[in-house]
Design an enzyme around this catalytic site. Structure first.
Site, PDB file in Angstrom:
ATOM      1  N   CYS A  65      -1.993  -0.031   7.030  1.00 58.82           N
ATOM      2  CA  CYS A  65      -2.328   0.317   5.643  1.00 58.82           C
ATOM      3  C   CYS A  65      -3.781   0.760   5.498  1.00 58.82           C
ATOM      4  CB  CYS A  65      -1.979  -0.834   4.723  1.00 58.82           C
ATOM      5  SG  CYS A  65      -0.179  -0.983   4.593  1.00 58.82           S
ATOM      6  N   GLU A 120       0.824  -1.214   0.000  1.00 60.98           N
ATOM      7  CA  GLU A 120       0.000   0.000   0.000  1.00 60.98           C
ATOM      8  C   GLU A 120       0.856   1.261   0.000  1.00 60.98           C
ATOM      9  OE1 GLU A 120      -0.410  -2.682   1.761  1.00 60.98           O
ATOM     10  OE2 GLU A 120      -2.520  -3.252   1.893  1.00 60.98           O
TER      11      GLU A 120
END
Ligand code: THU
Length: 133
Positions: free
Chosen positions: A95, A61
């Protein structure tokens, strides 16, 4: 935002799998790939990039939000994450916070439990609005 039913999730997942194939994960042996749609129609993706100093490893991410910003910014609208087998994976807690910054509560995530808004994956999220109140 494009309704979930109008999004080709399989195509987005294929992009996440392609990103996963570029992962650098020699320490965990756990490659991850992610892909997301942006509100202007772009697609962004990322893979995890680990480091000999284990704690410095970057989740997939991180690469995705970096590409988002580098290629013009915008808002994430639809997101998927896959593991090394190409199966749908939930993003880690940190994330989810990264995604919240650029997609907010309405960002749709493909999860093993179906398509869910980020609001359900990160309840009562701390975010940019808190800093302006
Ligand atoms: N990982 C990601 O890239 N994203 C996630 O959301 C879950 C975990 C990576 C970090 C590490 O390189 C490997 O998966 C094993 O934890």
């Amino acid at each position: 935002m494009t309704p979930s039913a109008d999004v080709d999730w399989a195509a987005l997942r294929a992009q996440a799998r392609d990103a996963m194939s570029h992962a650098y994960a020699p320490y965990s042996g756990y490659p991850v790939g992610v892909a997301a749609l942006v509100d202007d129609g772009r697609t962004v993706s990322g893979c995890n990039v680990e480091n000999a100093s284990y704690g410095l490893g970057l989740c997939a991410e991180c690469g995705l939000v970096s590409e988002l910003q580098r290629t013009g910014g915008g808002r994430l609208t639809h997101f998927t994450c896959v593991d090394g087998k190409g199966d749908i994976l939930v993003p880690c807690g940190r994330c989810r916070q990264l995604l919240y910054e650029f997609g907010g509560a309405d960002l749709l995530l493909e999860t093993p439990a179906g398509i869910l808004p980020l609001a359900e994956m990160l309840p009562q999220a701390f975010g940019p609005d808190h800093l302006t109140k």
